[in-house]
Design a protein around this motif. Sequence first.
Motif, mmCIF file in Angstrom:
data_model
loop_
_atom_site.group_PDB
_atom_site.id
_atom_site.type_symbol
_atom_site.label_atom_id
_atom_site.label_comp_id
_atom_site.label_asym_id
_atom_site.label_seq_id
_atom_site.Cartn_x
_atom_site.Cartn_y
_atom_site.Cartn_z
ATOM 1 N N PHE A 316 0.818 -1.203 0.000
ATOM 2 C CA PHE A 316 0.000 0.000 0.000
ATOM 3 C C PHE A 316 0.858 1.262 0.000
ATOM 4 O O PHE A 316 0.499 2.280 -0.613
ATOM 5 C CB PHE A 316 -0.943 0.005 1.206
ATOM 6 C CG PHE A 316 -2.141 -0.903 1.023
ATOM 7 C CD1 PHE A 316 -3.089 -0.639 0.032
ATOM 8 C CD2 PHE A 316 -2.316 -2.009 1.836
ATOM 9 C CE1 PHE A 316 -4.185 -1.473 -0.129
ATOM 10 C CE2 PHE A 316 -3.406 -2.841 1.665
ATOM 11 C CZ PHE A 316 -4.355 -2.589 0.682
ATOM 12 N N ALA A 317 2.001 1.207 0.677
ATOM 13 C CA ALA A 317 2.898 2.361 0.637
ATOM 14 C C ALA A 317 3.409 2.601 -0.770
ATOM 15 O O ALA A 317 3.532 3.760 -1.221
ATOM 16 C CB ALA A 317 4.051 2.155 1.606
ATOM 17 N N THR A 318 3.709 1.530 -1.477
ATOM 18 C CA THR A 318 4.169 1.658 -2.862
ATOM 19 C C THR A 318 3.067 2.233 -3.743
ATOM 20 O O THR A 318 3.313 3.087 -4.617
ATOM 21 C CB THR A 318 4.622 0.289 -3.386
ATOM 22 O OG1 THR A 318 5.662 -0.227 -2.549
ATOM 23 C CG2 THR A 318 5.154 0.400 -4.805
ATOM 24 N N ILE A 319 1.821 1.753 -3.544
ATOM 25 C CA ILE A 319 0.684 2.263 -4.331
ATOM 26 C C ILE A 319 0.498 3.765 -4.085
ATOM 27 O O ILE A 319 0.285 4.559 -5.026
ATOM 28 C CB ILE A 319 -0.605 1.488 -3.978
ATOM 29 C CG1 ILE A 319 -0.469 0.037 -4.474
ATOM 30 C CG2 ILE A 319 -1.833 2.155 -4.593
ATOM 31 C CD1 ILE A 319 -1.599 -0.858 -4.015
ATOM 32 N N LEU A 320 0.556 4.153 -2.793
ATOM 33 C CA LEU A 320 0.414 5.570 -2.472
ATOM 34 C C LEU A 320 1.470 6.402 -3.180
ATOM 35 O O LEU A 320 1.203 7.485 -3.723
ATOM 36 C CB LEU A 320 0.502 5.788 -0.969
ATOM 37 C CG LEU A 320 -0.706 5.379 -0.137
ATOM 38 C CD1 LEU A 320 -0.378 5.507 1.351
ATOM 39 C CD2 LEU A 320 -1.920 6.246 -0.470
#
Length: 513
Positions: A316-320
Amino acid sequence: MRTNLLLPTRPPEERLEGFEPEELVALLDISSDWFWKTDHEHRYVHLTPGLRDHSMMDPADFLGRRPWEIDSESPPDAWESYRRSIERREPVRLEITKHDRVGGRRHLELNGRPVFAGAVFVGYRGVGRDVTRNVDLERALRENQVRYQEVIESIKEVIFRTDANGRFTFLNRAWERSFGHPVRESVATSIVDYIHPDDQDTFVTELARVISGRAPAYAGQFRLRSRNGEIRWIEATAHPVGRGGGAAAPEGLVGTLFDITVRKIAEMTLRNLNQELEARVKLRTTELEASNRELEAFSYSVSHDLRAPLRAIEGFATILEDELSDRLDDEARGHILRIRKASQRMAQTIDDLLKLAQLTRQPLHAETFDMSDLAGQILDELRATDPDRKVALDIASGLVVTADRNLMQVALENLLGNAWKFTSGRDQTRISLSAETDRDRQVFCIADNGAGFDMAFANKLFRPFHRLHGSTEFPGTGIGLANVHRIIMRHGGRIWATAKPNQGARFYFTLGR
């Protein structure tokens, strides 16, 4: 002086018929050393030179004296029986102890018979022999017997002898001291009577083999009852005593009995302790197997249950970061980067923990290999990660060891990897691997010129998660050296280090013999 009066061996009326006078004289010469003669008042009136030749005594010391007047070692009352015999005109045999002319003690044997002229007693005629040698031999024999008896009685082992039927004919005092049975009461009893009933048949069978000649000797253990009813363990030996060899049946047995009760109790105690220890080991092994299964289940849980949320956090951090990149300021990007690095460190920590747990359970597979070659391969891989770094390597050749190759590769990867990591700030990296012999054991050393550490904290060096440098300065989880410590311990060795801040470190380790 010793004086003994003995009865004649022949009655007075017996005559030596069939012998000529010359033959009788020859016989007397053979059976005696000298002749003697006394008058009717029992004074010596004649002694032949044989007294001087055989006993080194002057016949003049006897002439004109009665036997009890001679200078000898005999007390006056010792002559009473002798005087009664000569007063009754009986044949006599007398033993006298007297010193010769050089001071030696001599033992003389005198045999005589009364002589009559018609009905008138005229004196005694007789022969004499020097029996000093015989007396000395008898005395020496008696002394030897006393010494032999003293030795026999001082021995702690029971020494026995039996007849052909197994009945005691001799026992030393150790029998009474050890088992309480009086020797006098035990002689003529059977040895089997004292043996525990459960051991009697075996003992009798083995003894029968010795008596029959089917076995040369007996050696065995059995239980024996003491006088107070106590059961004692005995170690016995016995061999037959023959009647002069040949095929004749032996007259009996001679042997020894040794009380081994204390040793038997110790053996049984040790056996019980071993059985108890085996039971405890078996129980402990079962518990360890169960613990390992629980650890494996926990490791599986850690590997799967903890990794999933970590992967979700990083994902999710990568997606953000990807989808909102145009709307994120530098501060927000920094927060997302810290989230991703924290999840990565956590994943690495989980991997290191799993490796640490696996090292405890992994069996050792010892093989002989060249550790120098293995270290060279690891360093080549490290150089490939930073080909521009100036490096000086000094790897001793021919460091052949017998160990688990896979585990030692893990240990060297950690030790050499640390040396590579902590020398990253140096203008030139220097790393060495060497070995020296100390008390027949090889001591290996990996040295570097890196950051080093303060020896005040050396006791924390091999503990999991204990780091002596900050993670921002040098990355890591603090598990590597804990893994190395476990690997070296499993090989029966030890590991230690010396260092100074900013002056490098030296890690020493040994492997089992």
